[in-house]
Structure formats: C-alpha cells, structure tokens
Design a protein around this motif. Structure first.
Motif, PDB file in Angstrom:
ATOM      1  N   TYR A  55      21.468  72.959  55.064  1.00 37.15           N
ATOM      2  CA  TYR A  55      21.536  74.274  55.679  1.00 37.15           C
ATOM      3  C   TYR A  55      20.245  75.058  55.443  1.00 37.15           C
ATOM      4  CZ  TYR A  55      23.030  79.002  56.768  1.00 37.15           C
ATOM      5  OH  TYR A  55      23.114  80.267  57.298  1.00 37.15           O
ATOM      6  N   GLY A  56      19.688  74.955  54.238  1.00 35.55           N
ATOM      7  CA  GLY A  56      18.451  75.659  53.917  1.00 35.55           C
ATOM      8  C   GLY A  56      17.267  75.199  54.748  1.00 35.55           C
ATOM      9  N   SER A  57      17.184  73.901  54.994  1.00 30.00           N
ATOM     10  CA  SER A  57      16.073  73.409  55.802  1.00 30.00           C
ATOM     11  C   SER A  57      16.199  73.878  57.248  1.00 30.00           C
ATOM     12  CB  SER A  57      15.984  71.887  55.736  1.00 30.00           C
ATOM     13  OG  SER A  57      17.128  71.292  56.316  1.00 30.00           O
ATOM     14  N   ARG A  58      17.429  73.989  57.746  1.00 31.00           N
ATOM     15  CA  ARG A  58      17.630  74.512  59.105  1.00 31.00           C
ATOM     16  C   ARG A  58      17.426  76.022  59.159  1.00 31.00           C
ATOM     17  NH1 ARG A  58      22.887  71.069  61.031  1.00 31.00           N
ATOM     18  NH2 ARG A  58      21.785  69.091  61.257  1.00 31.00           N
ATOM     19  N   ALA A  59      17.903  76.728  58.153  1.00 36.23           N
ATOM     20  CA  ALA A  59      17.807  78.188  58.136  1.00 36.23           C
ATOM     21  C   ALA A  59      16.371  78.658  57.951  1.00 36.23           C
ATOM     22  CB  ALA A  59      18.691  78.765  57.038  1.00 36.23           C
ATOM     23  N   SER A  60      15.536  77.860  57.263  1.00 37.12           N
ATOM     24  CA  SER A  60      14.145  78.278  57.037  1.00 37.12           C
ATOM     25  C   SER A  60      13.364  78.335  58.337  1.00 37.12           C
ATOM     26  CB  SER A  60      13.462  77.338  56.050  1.00 37.12           C
ATOM     27  OG  SER A  60      13.300  76.057  56.617  1.00 37.12           O
ATOM     28  N   ARG A  61      13.853  77.664  59.371  1.00 39.17           N
ATOM     29  CA  ARG A  61      13.189  77.706  60.669  1.00 39.17           C
ATOM     30  C   ARG A  61      13.617  78.921  61.488  1.00 39.17           C
ATOM     31  NH1 ARG A  61      15.241  72.272  62.127  1.00 39.17           N
ATOM     32  NH2 ARG A  61      15.064  71.360  60.086  1.00 39.17           N
ATOM     33  N   GLN A  62      14.685  79.591  61.076  1.00 39.45           N
ATOM     34  CA  GLN A  62      15.161  80.765  61.793  1.00 39.45           C
ATOM     35  C   GLN A  62      14.402  82.001  61.310  1.00 39.45           C
ATOM     36  OE1 GLN A  62      19.326  81.045  61.062  1.00 39.45           O
ATOM     37  NE2 GLN A  62      19.814  79.160  62.146  1.00 39.45           N
ATOM     38  N   ALA A 103      28.225  67.322  46.815  1.00 39.00           N
ATOM     39  CA  ALA A 103      28.268  67.467  48.269  1.00 39.00           C
ATOM     40  C   ALA A 103      27.862  68.879  48.697  1.00 39.00           C
ATOM     41  CB  ALA A 103      29.666  67.131  48.787  1.00 39.00           C
ATOM     42  N   ALA A 104      28.270  69.881  47.918  1.00 37.51           N
ATOM     43  CA  ALA A 104      27.894  71.264  48.236  1.00 37.51           C
ATOM     44  C   ALA A 104      26.389  71.456  48.135  1.00 37.51           C
ATOM     45  CB  ALA A 104      28.611  72.235  47.298  1.00 37.51           C
ATOM     46  N   PHE A 105      25.759  70.878  47.109  1.00 36.63           N
ATOM     47  CA  PHE A 105      24.310  71.010  46.973  1.00 36.63           C
ATOM     48  C   PHE A 105      23.573  70.317  48.114  1.00 36.63           C
ATOM     49  CE2 PHE A 105      25.081  71.817  42.306  1.00 36.63           C
ATOM     50  CZ  PHE A 105      24.714  73.150  42.378  1.00 36.63           C
ATOM     51  N   PHE A 106      24.049  69.139  48.515  1.00 35.36           N
ATOM     52  CA  PHE A 106      23.421  68.470  49.659  1.00 35.36           C
ATOM     53  C   PHE A 106      23.629  69.270  50.940  1.00 35.36           C
ATOM     54  CE2 PHE A 106      23.513  64.507  47.056  1.00 35.36           C
ATOM     55  CZ  PHE A 106      22.144  64.249  47.126  1.00 35.36           C
ATOM     56  N   GLY A 107      24.814  69.846  51.107  1.00 36.26           N
ATOM     57  CA  GLY A 107      25.072  70.679  52.278  1.00 36.26           C
ATOM     58  C   GLY A 107      24.199  71.919  52.306  1.00 36.26           C
ATOM     59  N   LEU A 108      24.013  72.540  51.146  1.00 33.11           N
ATOM     60  CA  LEU A 108      23.138  73.718  51.072  1.00 33.11           C
ATOM     61  C   LEU A 108      21.686  73.354  51.338  1.00 33.11           C
ATOM     62  CD1 LEU A 108      24.651  75.665  48.059  1.00 33.11           C
ATOM     63  CD2 LEU A 108      24.596  76.385  50.450  1.00 33.11           C
ATOM     64  N   LYS A 109      21.273  72.189  50.873  1.00 31.75           N
ATOM     65  CA  LYS A 109      19.896  71.737  51.123  1.00 31.75           C
ATOM     66  C   LYS A 109      19.677  71.545  52.621  1.00 31.75           C
ATOM     67  CE  LYS A 109      15.921  69.872  49.923  1.00 31.75           C
ATOM     68  NZ  LYS A 109      14.803  70.722  49.635  1.00 31.75           N
ATOM     69  N   THR A 163      10.139  91.236  38.934  1.00 32.29           N
ATOM     70  CA  THR A 163      11.335  90.671  38.312  1.00 32.29           C
ATOM     71  C   THR A 163      12.392  90.343  39.354  1.00 32.29           C
ATOM     72  OG1 THR A 163      12.186  92.888  37.899  1.00 32.29           O
ATOM     73  CG2 THR A 163      10.980  91.830  36.109  1.00 32.29           C
ATOM     74  N   ALA A 164      12.331  90.993  40.506  1.00 34.12           N
ATOM     75  CA  ALA A 164      13.274  90.681  41.581  1.00 34.12           C
ATOM     76  C   ALA A 164      13.050  89.270  42.126  1.00 34.12           C
ATOM     77  CB  ALA A 164      13.133  91.697  42.706  1.00 34.12           C
ATOM     78  N   CYS A 165      11.843  88.730  41.955  1.00 34.46           N
ATOM     79  CA  CYS A 165      11.542  87.382  42.442  1.00 34.46           C
ATOM     80  C   CYS A 165      12.375  86.323  41.733  1.00 34.46           C
ATOM     81  CB  CYS A 165      10.070  87.061  42.250  1.00 34.46           C
ATOM     82  SG  CYS A 165       8.956  88.044  43.263  1.00 34.46           S
ATOM     83  N   ASP A 166      12.689  86.539  40.469  1.00 34.95           N
ATOM     84  CA  ASP A 166      13.419  85.535  39.707  1.00 34.95           C
ATOM     85  C   ASP A 166      14.821  85.301  40.256  1.00 34.95           C
ATOM     86  OD1 ASP A 166      11.237  85.254  38.043  1.00 34.95           O
ATOM     87  OD2 ASP A 166      11.977  86.743  36.606  1.00 34.95           O
ATOM     88  N   SER A 167      15.450  86.351  40.749  1.00 37.19           N
ATOM     89  CA  SER A 167      16.815  86.216  41.244  1.00 37.19           C
ATOM     90  C   SER A 167      16.897  86.188  42.767  1.00 37.19           C
ATOM     91  CB  SER A 167      17.672  87.364  40.721  1.00 37.19           C
ATOM     92  OG  SER A 167      17.148  88.587  41.177  1.00 37.19           O
ATOM     93  N   CYS A 168      15.747  86.175  43.434  1.00 40.67           N
ATOM     94  CA  CYS A 168      15.736  86.201  44.894  1.00 40.67           C
ATOM     95  C   CYS A 168      16.245  84.877  45.459  1.00 40.67           C
ATOM     96  CB  CYS A 168      14.332  86.474  45.409  1.00 40.67           C
ATOM     97  SG  CYS A 168      14.224  86.500  47.216  1.00 40.67           S
ATOM     98  N   ALA A 169      17.156  84.975  46.401  1.00 37.10           N
ATOM     99  CA  ALA A 169      17.738  83.786  46.996  1.00 37.10           C
ATOM    100  C   ALA A 169      16.819  83.136  48.026  1.00 37.10           C
ATOM    101  CB  ALA A 169      19.065  84.139  47.640  1.00 37.10           C
ATOM    102  N   THR A 170      15.833  83.879  48.540  1.00 37.77           N
ATOM    103  CA  THR A 170      14.927  83.315  49.535  1.00 37.77           C
ATOM    104  C   THR A 170      13.581  82.947  48.936  1.00 37.77           C
ATOM    105  OG1 THR A 170      14.189  85.519  50.192  1.00 37.77           O
ATOM    106  CG2 THR A 170      16.008  84.554  51.441  1.00 37.77           C
ATOM    107  N   LYS A 171      13.554  82.698  47.643  1.00 38.56           N
ATOM    108  CA  LYS A 171      12.283  82.376  47.012  1.00 38.56           C
ATOM    109  C   LYS A 171      11.740  81.014  47.421  1.00 38.56           C
ATOM    110  CE  LYS A 171      14.384  80.941  42.662  1.00 38.56           C
ATOM    111  NZ  LYS A 171      14.510  81.270  41.258  1.00 38.56           N
ATOM    112  N   SER A 172      12.522  80.239  48.188  1.00 36.24           N
ATOM    113  CA  SER A 172      12.017  78.966  48.677  1.00 36.24           C
ATOM    114  C   SER A 172      10.874  79.166  49.675  1.00 36.24           C
ATOM    115  CB  SER A 172      13.130  78.158  49.327  1.00 36.24           C
ATOM    116  OG  SER A 172      13.641  78.861  50.443  1.00 36.24           O
ATOM    117  N   ALA A 173      10.751  80.368  50.244  1.00 36.91           N
ATOM    118  CA  ALA A 173       9.652  80.667  51.158  1.00 36.91           C
ATOM    119  C   ALA A 173       8.382  81.040  50.403  1.00 36.91           C
ATOM    120  CB  ALA A 173      10.041  81.802  52.091  1.00 36.91           C
ATOM    121  N   CYS A 174       8.455  81.124  49.081  1.00 34.61           N
ATOM    122  CA  CYS A 174       7.323  81.542  48.263  1.00 34.61           C
ATOM    123  C   CYS A 174       6.739  80.354  47.493  1.00 34.61           C
ATOM    124  CB  CYS A 174       7.758  82.595  47.242  1.00 34.61           C
ATOM    125  SG  CYS A 174       8.544  84.029  47.973  1.00 34.61           S
TER     126      CYS A 174
END
Length: 142
Positions: free
Chosen positions: A124-131, A116-122, A23-34
């Motif tokens: 940022y997310g693509s850059r952060a996923s490489r870290q 604009a915030a959603f595009f900025g987060l997208k 159930t923690a998966c549903d609210s996980c902020a890093t679920k984009s790696a899954c």
C-alpha cells in the motif's frame, strides 16, 4: 503542516528540499518521503507545482490528513491484524487442529497475520507514495 527549506536538487516536477529535522520527524508517518542528510537535517522529495528552482528557499506543506491517515494505518493495522490472527488461531486450534495446543495455534496465526499486515502495508505504501495526496508539496518561494 508547513515547513521551510532550501532546494538542493531540481528534478522538474519534483524537487529535493533540505530542511531542519524536528522532533516531529521522529513520529511522522510519512517520513518514508524523507532522506536523512544528518542528525539535524533531512532531505525531502516534494512536488513542485510553483516552479521553484535550485537554490530557492521554499515553504512546503504536508497534509495533516495524510499524516493522520498514515499514522493510523501504521499503528492500527498491525495491531488489529495480530489480534484477529490470535482470535482465529484460538478458534482454529479448538476446532480444526484438535491435536495442537490452541495457544500455539493462536501464536502462529497471530504472527502470520502480523507479517501479512506488514507486507500489505508495504504494498500500500509503494502505491500511495505515487499519489500526490501523500507527498509533500512546495507552496511558495520565500
């Protein structure tokens, strides 16, 4: 946060791990790696510093700090951007767009800032996923 799983694909420095979805998966902020394998299983791409191989049962971790940071980014940035857009739109509607209703300009600016915030987060997310700080990591073979 530690979880257990089975390596189903070995890509050298990274592996794909099949694990049970909680159930923690549903609210996980890093679920984009899954990746969703089914409603009860998830496939997670993780760094493999221990050299685990295909078929190994492993324990992997996801940094609690990165989960909190990602959660704050995903929830606070859009809300604060929308509020800032509404306030700026209200001020701009009164001073710059005098012929336009200030409520209409605040709605337009609020939605524009939210988008604009959603595009900025997208971005940022693509850059952060490489870290490596934001990626799950295999810690040991069970």
């Amino acid at each position: 946060m530690e979880e257990k799983g089975l390596i189903v694909k070995d890509n050298g420095p990274t592996v794909v791990i099949r694990t049970e979805r909680t159930t923690a998966c549903d609210s996980c902020a890093t679920k984009s790696a899954c990746y969703s394998a089914s409603s009860t299983e998830a496939l997670i791409e993780a760094d493999n510093p221990v050299g685990a191989h295909l078929g190994d049962k492993v324990v992997f971790t996801i940094s609690a700090g990165s989960v909190v940071k990602a959660g704050l980014l995903l929830y606070l940035v859009p809300i604060l951007s929308f509020i800032a857009g509404v306030v700026i739109g209200q001020l701009a509607g009164k001073r710059i767009f005098t012929s336009m209703n200030s409520d209409l300009s605040s709605a337009i600016f609020g939605v524009a800032f939210l988008i604009a915030a959603f595009f900025g987060l997208k971005l940022y997310g693509s850059r952060a996923s490489r870290q490596s700080a934001f990626r799950p990591r295999v810690v040991r073979v069970v």
